[in-house]
Design an enzyme around this catalytic site. Structure first.
Site, mmCIF file in Angstrom:
data_model
loop_
_atom_site.group_PDB
_atom_site.id
_atom_site.type_symbol
_atom_site.label_atom_id
_atom_site.label_comp_id
_atom_site.label_asym_id
_atom_site.label_seq_id
_atom_site.Cartn_x
_atom_site.Cartn_y
_atom_site.Cartn_z
ATOM 1 N N HIS A 7 -4.578 1.979 7.647
ATOM 2 C CA HIS A 7 -3.115 2.292 7.722
ATOM 3 C C HIS A 7 -2.983 3.692 6.744
ATOM 4 O O HIS A 7 -2.320 4.319 7.046
ATOM 5 C CB HIS A 7 -2.282 1.192 7.458
ATOM 6 C CG HIS A 7 -0.919 1.421 7.483
ATOM 7 N ND1 HIS A 7 0.093 0.946 8.437
ATOM 8 C CD2 HIS A 7 -0.276 2.351 6.293
ATOM 9 C CE1 HIS A 7 1.303 1.448 7.672
ATOM 10 N NE2 HIS A 7 1.249 2.413 6.755
ATOM 11 N N GLU A 8 -3.293 3.298 5.601
ATOM 12 C CA GLU A 8 -3.111 4.114 4.468
ATOM 13 C C GLU A 8 -4.040 5.714 4.588
ATOM 14 O O GLU A 8 -3.507 6.484 4.097
ATOM 15 C CB GLU A 8 -3.493 3.521 3.087
ATOM 16 C CG GLU A 8 -2.585 2.423 2.674
ATOM 17 C CD GLU A 8 -1.130 2.647 2.838
ATOM 18 O OE1 GLU A 8 -0.655 3.861 2.662
ATOM 19 O OE2 GLU A 8 -0.387 1.471 3.084
ATOM 20 N N GLN A 33 2.950 9.900 1.231
ATOM 21 C CA GLN A 33 4.219 9.467 1.309
ATOM 22 C C GLN A 33 5.176 9.812 0.318
ATOM 23 O O GLN A 33 6.519 9.405 0.466
ATOM 24 C CB GLN A 33 4.371 7.951 1.280
ATOM 25 C CG GLN A 33 3.408 7.295 2.764
ATOM 26 C CD GLN A 33 3.379 5.822 2.597
ATOM 27 O OE1 GLN A 33 2.410 5.307 2.083
ATOM 28 N NE2 GLN A 33 4.396 4.840 3.044
ATOM 29 N N HIS A 49 -2.292 7.915 6.884
ATOM 30 C CA HIS A 49 -1.228 8.757 6.122
ATOM 31 C C HIS A 49 -1.717 10.119 5.603
ATOM 32 O O HIS A 49 -1.218 10.946 5.823
ATOM 33 C CB HIS A 49 -0.780 7.873 4.921
ATOM 34 C CG HIS A 49 0.336 6.894 5.403
ATOM 35 N ND1 HIS A 49 1.677 7.265 5.896
ATOM 36 C CD2 HIS A 49 0.542 5.512 5.184
ATOM 37 C CE1 HIS A 49 2.314 6.353 6.243
ATOM 38 N NE2 HIS A 49 1.798 5.398 5.600
ATOM 39 N N GLY A 73 0.851 -1.156 -0.032
ATOM 40 C CA GLY A 73 0.064 -0.068 0.010
ATOM 41 C C GLY A 73 0.933 1.240 -0.062
ATOM 42 O O GLY A 73 1.971 1.358 0.576
ATOM 43 N N LEU A 126 6.238 1.613 4.301
ATOM 44 C CA LEU A 126 7.629 2.024 3.429
ATOM 45 C C LEU A 126 8.145 3.433 3.886
ATOM 46 O O LEU A 126 9.390 3.523 3.468
ATOM 47 C CB LEU A 126 7.072 2.028 1.914
ATOM 48 C CG LEU A 126 6.447 1.071 1.299
ATOM 49 C CD1 LEU A 126 6.182 1.165 -0.187
ATOM 50 C CD2 LEU A 126 7.656 -0.041 1.133
HETATM 51 NI NI NI Z 1 2.653 3.008 5.635
#
Ligand code: NI
Length: 168
Positions: free
Chosen positions: A134-135, A51, A138, A46, A93
């Site tokens: 989780h994404e 990011q 972000h 993902g 990541l």
């Molecule tokens: Ni992440």
């Protein structure tokens, strides 16, 4: 297509709150393609636009082992969230090499646009539910490590700063 640079924790740009996408146009479709390529290359399951230092509400997720099940979420909204809080080992990541358990609700229903600008709804559980949450974090400027103890966060920061200084 192009590989994008992934920001690493504790880069303050990861804390920016992403804005809604105003039009799903060729610029956004190029961003989606570049994000997917960057995620596959990493490799990861993902990636949020935050990011790669683009502060708009775009996520890509692919949980398949064959990298052929790309899911795109533009302007995702949580419609429902529930079920038991389940622990899951997460990684990111933007925090390479760090994995730890985070508890999240087991089920989530989201509404979003796809890369053609079409609205869809999706009910997810298991790894997909974890990944979506989780994404989406972000996009609010939140990383999974922020669910961990302050002590662990400090250790991770120290480790990341050391890694950044070491030549590759
Ligand atoms: Ni992440």
């Amino acid at each position: 297509m192009a590989l994008l640079t992934i920001l690493h924790y504790p880069d303050p740009r990861l804390k920016k709150v992403a804005k809604p996408v105003l039009a799903v146009d060729d610029r956004i479709r190029r961003l989606v393609r570049d994000m997917a390529e960057t995620m596959y290359e990493a490799p990861g399951i993902g990636l949020a636009a935050s990011q790669v230092d683009v502060h708009e509400q775009v996520l890509v997720i692919d949980l398949s082992e064959t990298c052929d099940d790309l899911r795109v979420f533009i302007n995702p909204r949580i419609l429902e969230i529930g079920g038991a809080l389940l622990p899951h080992e997460e990684g990111c990541l933007s925090v390479p090499g760090v994995y730890d358990r985070v508890e999240r609700p087991e089920r989530v229903r989201v509404a979003a646009l796809n890369e053609r600008g079409e609205a869809f709804e999706l009910e997810a559980e298991g790894l997909l539910a974890v990944c979506i949450q989780h994404e989406m974090d972000h996009l609010r400027g939140r990383l999974f490590v922020e669910y961990l103890s302050q002590l662990k966060q400090n250790r991770i920061k120290t480790r990341m700063r050391k890694l950044e200084r070491e030549p590759v």
